[in-house]
Design a protein around this motif. Structure first.
Motif, PDB file in Angstrom:
ATOM      1  N   GLY A 137     -12.910  33.356 -29.968  1.00 33.79           N
ATOM      2  CA  GLY A 137     -13.134  34.572 -29.326  1.00 33.79           C
ATOM      3  C   GLY A 137     -14.406  35.172 -29.544  1.00 33.79           C
ATOM      4  N   ASN A 142     -12.795  45.139 -31.623  1.00 32.31           N
ATOM      5  CA  ASN A 142     -13.316  44.276 -30.296  1.00 32.31           C
ATOM      6  C   ASN A 142     -12.593  45.030 -28.934  1.00 32.31           C
ATOM      7  OD1 ASN A 142     -15.057  42.418 -31.189  1.00 32.31           O
ATOM      8  ND2 ASN A 142     -13.578  40.939 -31.417  1.00 32.31           N
ATOM      9  N   VAL A 162     -15.193  42.899 -37.019  1.00 31.38           N
ATOM     10  CA  VAL A 162     -14.558  43.247 -35.708  1.00 31.38           C
ATOM     11  C   VAL A 162     -13.395  43.867 -35.797  1.00 31.38           C
ATOM     12  CG1 VAL A 162     -15.835  41.389 -34.405  1.00 31.38           C
ATOM     13  CG2 VAL A 162     -13.788  40.783 -35.695  1.00 31.38           C
TER      14      VAL A 162
END
Ligand code: GLC
Length: 476
Positions: A18, A243, A212
């Motif tokens: 990711g 995110n 995140v």
């Protein structure tokens, strides 16, 4: 304002997980007249490097202890990614196909960081913000602050984002001499548990620390991960920012990788057409509900639970479901998954490897996605799944907890409390009941597809943070 994002991965240039998706999309959404955004990663020997045009904008030589490595900085000429991309080419260390897992990873990423800073101090103009990502860039805030060589950068603000705190770039003090010279009075800044710890150095020295997702920040503060006391001490400069995803790339209506494009309105038919093709490829019956898992096969992701989940649920559900696994990683898990293939032929299949197109097709075709991660700093799979009409079944942790609410609580997915075989199998049972109630199932599917997780809004939060840390500096 000029912003440099520095990290180890960037989609579509080089991807393992990711992190690449974030570095390939956040900058695109930040780039504008007021914000000039650059991305800097190492130059790996991969397809992107071979198939694209680059111009060399800088060359030099870095010193790593007794070793000297020539390096050059290559700029992608077309800006086709939506931002300026720079690759740091250090042939002796990065002219290899993979991103990680070489014996000299410490030397590789340290050289990358030094070369990047050497190049930046030589540029005509200096950036306003250096945004570091994960431990591979964790020593940059330290070197910027304490190595006299980089004195010119002293007014630049730095930020570090923790995408995965499990990996910290730890190495022995024997290699201290690799670092450019600094006053040993500052040695505590790079030390943790008697070793040099790149991530903790970044956390200590950066002007701001982000994780995140907000829940992951809380978890890092209180759970047993080795960083908790450090993170507690920097609470004043830390923030969890969830995110986003690149909704241009992840668009069911335009995605060229899909067999059939679809919208929210015709999602039932559209998804079924994709599912028919995928099921044909993997020898499964498209009439049955399809549960998939997409990701790296590591314990951290709960992948070690998969073989038993497959076994238990296929026996219990009398083969009335399909399970498809895409991923690679731990060879033990890979083998266990492969061994199950002949046993459950027709209801189960596995693809070992990384295949972006197949991942898109699977999100578009599946009814449910399993995300049993023990640790999930944010998780993007659940966000892609929601957008592609696939209902996530998640362990309530990290970013999964921040984005998925159980459908019984008027939410968008199915949550389980623990990352265990029995909890996941219970969740699969609940998913099957829901699947039988077509109206409810469709309502939840559509609800997920309507949720907005685009970077459009979220990227603004980072921009506000950059402005805040710059103002804070002027005030002090
Ligand atoms: C890492 C994390 C994942 C996160 C991604 C992007 O891969 O494990 O949870 O979504 O980074 O930030």
């Amino acid at each position: 304002m000029e912003i440099f994002h520095i990290g180890a991965e960037c989609y579509p240039v080089a991807k393992v997980g990711g992190l690449a998706d974030v570095l390939g999309s956040l900058p695109k959404y930040q780039n504008s007249e007021n914000y000039q955004v650059r991305v800097v990663i190492p130059c790996y020997q991969n397809i992107f490097r071979l198939e694209n045009e680059f111009e060399c904008v800088h060359w030099g030589k870095i010193k790593l202890g007794n070793f000297n490595f020539p390096f050059s900085v290559l700029k992608e000429t077309t800006n086709k990614l939506g931002f300026e991309l720079y690759l740091i080419e250090i042939p002796e260390l990065f002219d290899r196909p993979n991103i990680y897992n070489y014996e000299d990873d410490i030397e590789r990423f340290l050289s990358f960081q030094i070369a990047t800073l050497d190049w930046i101090i030589g540029r005509n103009s200096l950036p306003d913000i250096i945004h570091c990502h994960d431990h591979h860039t964790g020593l940059i805030p330290f070197m910027k602050k304490y190595c006299p060589k980089y004195h010119k950068l002293k007014n630049i603000n730095t930020l570090i984002t923790i995408h995965n705190g499990l990996y910290q770039g730890i190495f022995s003090f024997n290699k201290l001499y690799y670092l450019p010279e600094f006053d040993l009075i500052h040695i505590k800044e790079i030390e943790r548990w008697n070793c040099i710890n790149s991530l903790s150095a970044g956390i200590k020295c950066a002007d701001e620390v982000t994780t995140v997702s907000p829940t992951y920040l809380k978890e890092l503060n209180y759970s047993d991960n080795g960083l908790e006391t450090l993170l507690q001490s920097v609470q004043f400069k830390s923030k969890g920012i969830l995110n986003g995803i690149d909704t241009d790339v992840w668009d069911t209506n335009k995605d060229k990788m899909l067999d059939c494009n679809f919208t929210v309105e015709n999602s039932a038919e559209g998804k079924y057409k994709n599912k028919e093709k995928l099921c044909l490829q993997f020898n499964m019956n498209p009439m049955l509900p399809l549960f998939s898992f997409i990701g790296r096969l590591y314990n951290e992701k709960g992948a070690d639970l998969l073989p038993e989940i497959i076994l238990t649920s296929l026996i219990k559900q009398k083969k009335q479901i399909n399970i498809l696994i895409l991923g690679y990683g731990d060879p033990v898990i890979e083998n266990q998954l492969l061994e199950l293939k002949p046993i459950f032929k027709g209801n189960y299949n596995v693809y070992i490897g990384y295949n972006e197109e197949l991942a898109h097709k699977t999100y578009a075709s599946s009814d449910y996605i399993l995300i049993p991660s023990r640790v999930e700093p944010c998780g993007l799979n659940q966000l892609y799944a929601l957008r592609y009409g696939t209902i996530p079944i998640v362990h309530k942790t990290g970013g999964l907890k921040d984005t998925i609410v159980d459908f019984e609580e008027n939410g968008n997915g199915i949550c389980h409390q623990e990352s265990t075989v029995s909890d996941v199998c219970c969740a699969i049972n609940r998913a099957l009941d829901l699947y039988k109630n077509k109206d409810k199932f469709t309502k939840i599917r559509k609800k997920g597809m309507h949720t907005d997780h685009s970077w459009k809004n979220i990227s603004q939060e980072y921009l506000q943070l950059y402005n805040l840390i710059i103002t804070r500096r002027y005030e002090n």
